[in-house]
Design a protein around this motif. Structure first.
Motif, PDB file in Angstrom:
ATOM      1  N   LEU A 135      10.980   1.320  56.599  1.00 29.16           N
ATOM      2  CA  LEU A 135      12.002   1.527  55.573  1.00 29.16           C
ATOM      3  C   LEU A 135      13.391   1.209  56.117  1.00 29.16           C
ATOM      4  N   GLY A 136      13.592   1.484  57.402  1.00 31.01           N
ATOM      5  CA  GLY A 136      14.856   1.145  58.028  1.00 31.01           C
ATOM      6  C   GLY A 136      15.046  -0.344  58.160  1.00 31.01           C
ATOM      7  N   PHE A 137      13.936  -1.061  58.361  1.00 28.90           N
ATOM      8  CA  PHE A 137      14.023  -2.519  58.504  1.00 28.90           C
ATOM      9  C   PHE A 137      14.120  -3.195  57.144  1.00 28.90           C
ATOM     10  N   PHE A 138      13.222  -2.814  56.212  1.00 30.37           N
ATOM     11  CA  PHE A 138      13.273  -3.346  54.854  1.00 30.37           C
ATOM     12  C   PHE A 138      14.168  -2.418  54.037  1.00 30.37           C
ATOM     13  N   SER A 158       0.043 -10.990  58.697  1.00 30.09           N
ATOM     14  CA  SER A 158       0.860 -10.313  57.695  1.00 30.09           C
ATOM     15  C   SER A 158       2.217  -9.871  58.210  1.00 30.09           C
ATOM     16  N   LEU A 159       2.288  -9.330  59.432  1.00 36.33           N
ATOM     17  CA  LEU A 159       3.570  -8.865  59.947  1.00 36.33           C
ATOM     18  C   LEU A 159       4.514 -10.032  60.193  1.00 36.33           C
ATOM     19  N   ARG A 160       3.977 -11.115  60.747  1.00 36.34           N
ATOM     20  CA  ARG A 160       4.806 -12.304  60.951  1.00 36.34           C
ATOM     21  C   ARG A 160       5.308 -12.828  59.615  1.00 36.34           C
ATOM     22  N   ALA A 161       4.423 -12.870  58.633  1.00 34.69           N
ATOM     23  CA  ALA A 161       4.801 -13.371  57.317  1.00 34.69           C
ATOM     24  C   ALA A 161       5.882 -12.513  56.681  1.00 34.69           C
ATOM     25  N   SER A 162       5.802 -11.191  56.870  1.00 29.06           N
ATOM     26  CA  SER A 162       6.801 -10.298  56.286  1.00 29.06           C
ATOM     27  C   SER A 162       8.183 -10.544  56.864  1.00 29.06           C
ATOM     28  N   LEU A 163       8.224 -11.052  58.088  1.00 33.49           N
ATOM     29  CA  LEU A 163       9.503 -11.377  58.719  1.00 33.49           C
ATOM     30  C   LEU A 163       9.989 -12.764  58.311  1.00 33.49           C
ATOM     31  N   GLU A 164       9.116 -13.738  58.352  1.00 36.06           N
ATOM     32  CA  GLU A 164       9.527 -15.125  58.155  1.00 36.06           C
ATOM     33  C   GLU A 164       9.700 -15.509  56.686  1.00 36.06           C
ATOM     34  N   LYS A 182      17.147  -3.483  49.531  1.00 37.97           N
ATOM     35  CA  LYS A 182      18.080  -4.352  48.795  1.00 37.97           C
ATOM     36  C   LYS A 182      17.504  -5.760  48.678  1.00 37.97           C
ATOM     37  N   THR A 183      17.105  -6.331  49.803  1.00 33.69           N
ATOM     38  CA  THR A 183      16.485  -7.658  49.775  1.00 33.69           C
ATOM     39  C   THR A 183      14.961  -7.553  49.762  1.00 33.69           C
ATOM     40  N   THR A 184      14.418  -6.550  50.446  1.00 34.34           N
ATOM     41  CA  THR A 184      12.963  -6.331  50.487  1.00 34.34           C
ATOM     42  C   THR A 184      12.666  -4.858  50.276  1.00 34.34           C
ATOM     43  N   THR A 185      11.773  -4.582  49.329  1.00 34.19           N
ATOM     44  CA  THR A 185      11.399  -3.202  49.010  1.00 34.19           C
ATOM     45  C   THR A 185       9.964  -2.942  49.454  1.00 34.19           C
ATOM     46  N   LEU A 186       9.748  -1.795  50.066  1.00 36.81           N
ATOM     47  CA  LEU A 186       8.425  -1.410  50.541  1.00 36.81           C
ATOM     48  C   LEU A 186       7.630  -0.757  49.409  1.00 36.81           C
ATOM     49  N   VAL A 187       6.387  -1.184  49.251  1.00 33.03           N
ATOM     50  CA  VAL A 187       5.466  -0.576  48.295  1.00 33.03           C
ATOM     51  C   VAL A 187       4.272  -0.054  49.081  1.00 33.03           C
ATOM     52  N   SER A 236      -0.182  12.986  58.950  1.00 36.37           N
ATOM     53  CA  SER A 236      -0.059  12.045  60.065  1.00 36.37           C
ATOM     54  C   SER A 236       1.412  11.777  60.387  1.00 36.37           C
ATOM     55  N   GLU A 237       1.872  12.407  61.445  1.00 33.08           N
ATOM     56  CA  GLU A 237       3.262  12.205  61.856  1.00 33.08           C
ATOM     57  C   GLU A 237       3.491  10.758  62.310  1.00 33.08           C
ATOM     58  N   LYS A 238       2.477  10.159  62.925  1.00 35.39           N
ATOM     59  CA  LYS A 238       2.611   8.780  63.388  1.00 35.39           C
ATOM     60  C   LYS A 238       2.806   7.813  62.225  1.00 35.39           C
ATOM     61  N   LYS A 239       2.018   8.005  61.167  1.00 32.70           N
ATOM     62  CA  LYS A 239       2.161   7.139  59.999  1.00 32.70           C
ATOM     63  C   LYS A 239       3.520   7.329  59.346  1.00 32.70           C
ATOM     64  N   GLN A 240       3.969   8.585  59.280  1.00 28.76           N
ATOM     65  CA  GLN A 240       5.276   8.856  58.689  1.00 28.76           C
ATOM     66  C   GLN A 240       6.392   8.180  59.492  1.00 28.76           C
ATOM     67  N   LYS A 241       6.297   8.250  60.802  1.00 29.29           N
ATOM     68  CA  LYS A 241       7.308   7.618  61.649  1.00 29.29           C
ATOM     69  C   LYS A 241       7.304   6.104  61.484  1.00 29.29           C
ATOM     70  N   LEU A 242       6.101   5.538  61.406  1.00 33.48           N
ATOM     71  CA  LEU A 242       6.001   4.088  61.254  1.00 33.48           C
ATOM     72  C   LEU A 242       6.599   3.637  59.931  1.00 33.48           C
ATOM     73  N   ILE A 243       6.266   4.347  58.859  1.00 36.11           N
ATOM     74  CA  ILE A 243       6.802   3.976  57.547  1.00 36.11           C
ATOM     75  C   ILE A 243       8.317   4.150  57.519  1.00 36.11           C
ATOM     76  N   LYS A 244       8.814   5.200  58.160  1.00 35.53           N
ATOM     77  CA  LYS A 244      10.265   5.393  58.242  1.00 35.53           C
ATOM     78  C   LYS A 244      10.934   4.212  58.932  1.00 35.53           C
ATOM     79  N   SER A 245      10.319   3.740  60.010  1.00 34.90           N
ATOM     80  CA  SER A 245      10.897   2.610  60.737  1.00 34.90           C
ATOM     81  C   SER A 245      10.880   1.348  59.880  1.00 34.90           C
TER      82      SER A 245
END
Length: 241
Positions: A197-200, A161-167, A203-208, A186-195
């Motif tokens: 959101l920074g990548f997606f 899934s992660l590879r697919a989200s990139l390619e 504009k071109t890809t929206t996180l759900v 969960s601070e870890k989950k919040q940090k991961l989702i923030k990161s």
């Protein structure tokens, strides 16, 4: 259920769709609906798809479900209005040569259907391994050329899934319910989702984010910038929009 009964289930479309809303977290308005298959023959929809795959009929079931989703849309076109319609599909179906015939049929429906390509989201099931990324990328590119939207489901669950989200560069990336559960604590989950959101960038890809069941977790997601959410708290699957 034997092979003949499964074939009849597919051919006679002995199934229906229910709709689960995907909402804007800012104001809880409906952004789209995910079409989810249900049948009296199987208590668990996943068991139906697993059985069909084991019987080499997964593509037949997937294609029948796509056309049933279009027919269902016509029945509720006023209720759906401009909502995006998320239709589930397996990677193996997309890369099957017969899928090109499906696209041609869908294009021919445009003259008599109220479904606009730009409102249809092919939601790729991320739990199935993708044996041929190059073939899938070509089909996804073709979908985009025809103004369809593409989502990748269950990101964080399947190995590919992660590879697919990139390619594949989908329009939507749907995070597995693991990430919404206890998000507020969960601070870890919040940090991961923030990161993510920074990548997606939205504009071109929206996180759900899927699987919301607690208000505090929705509030936490909204606070860190998540735009779209799905889950029982935001709306259970129903027979009508």
């Amino acid at each position: 259920m034997n092979d003949a009964e499964l074939k009849l289930l597919i051919e006679n479309r002995e199934f229906h769709h229910v709709f689960q809303p995907i909402r804007n977290l800012s104001d809880r308005s409906v952004f789209g609906y995910e079409f989810l298959i249900r049948t009296s023959k199987f208590e668990n929809p996943e068991a139906l798809f697993t059985y069909a795959k084991n019987k080499n009929m997964l593509i037949d079931l997937d294609i029948a479900a796509i056309f049933n989703a279009y027919i269902t849309f016509e029945s509720y076109q006023q209720e759906f209005m401009n909502a995006r319609l998320f239709i589930n599909i397996y990677p193996s179906t997309l890369t099957d040569p017969d899928f090109l015939n499906v696209l041609e049929s869908l294009q021919s429906l445009k003259a008599i259907s109220h479904v606009k390509n730009e409102h249809v989201v092919f939601e790729i099931n991320g739990s199935e391994d993708i044996p041929d990324f190059s073939a899938l990328k070509k089909v996804v590119a073709l979908l985009k050329q025809n103004n369809y939207l593409v989502a990748l489901d269950n990101v964080g669950e399947g190995r590919s899934s992660l590879r697919a989200s990139l390619e594949l560069e989908p329009h939507f990336v749907k995070l597995d319910r693991y990430f919404s559960k206890d998000l507020a604590n969960s601070e870890k989950k919040q940090k991961l989702i923030k990161s993510l959101l920074g990548f997606f960038d939205g504009k071109t890809t929206t996180l759900v984010v899927e699987g919301f069941e607690e208000g505090c977790d929705v509030a936490a997601a909204k606070e860190i910038g998540v735009q779209l959410g799905q889950g029982y708290l935001l709306g259970r699957p129903k027979l009508s929009p």
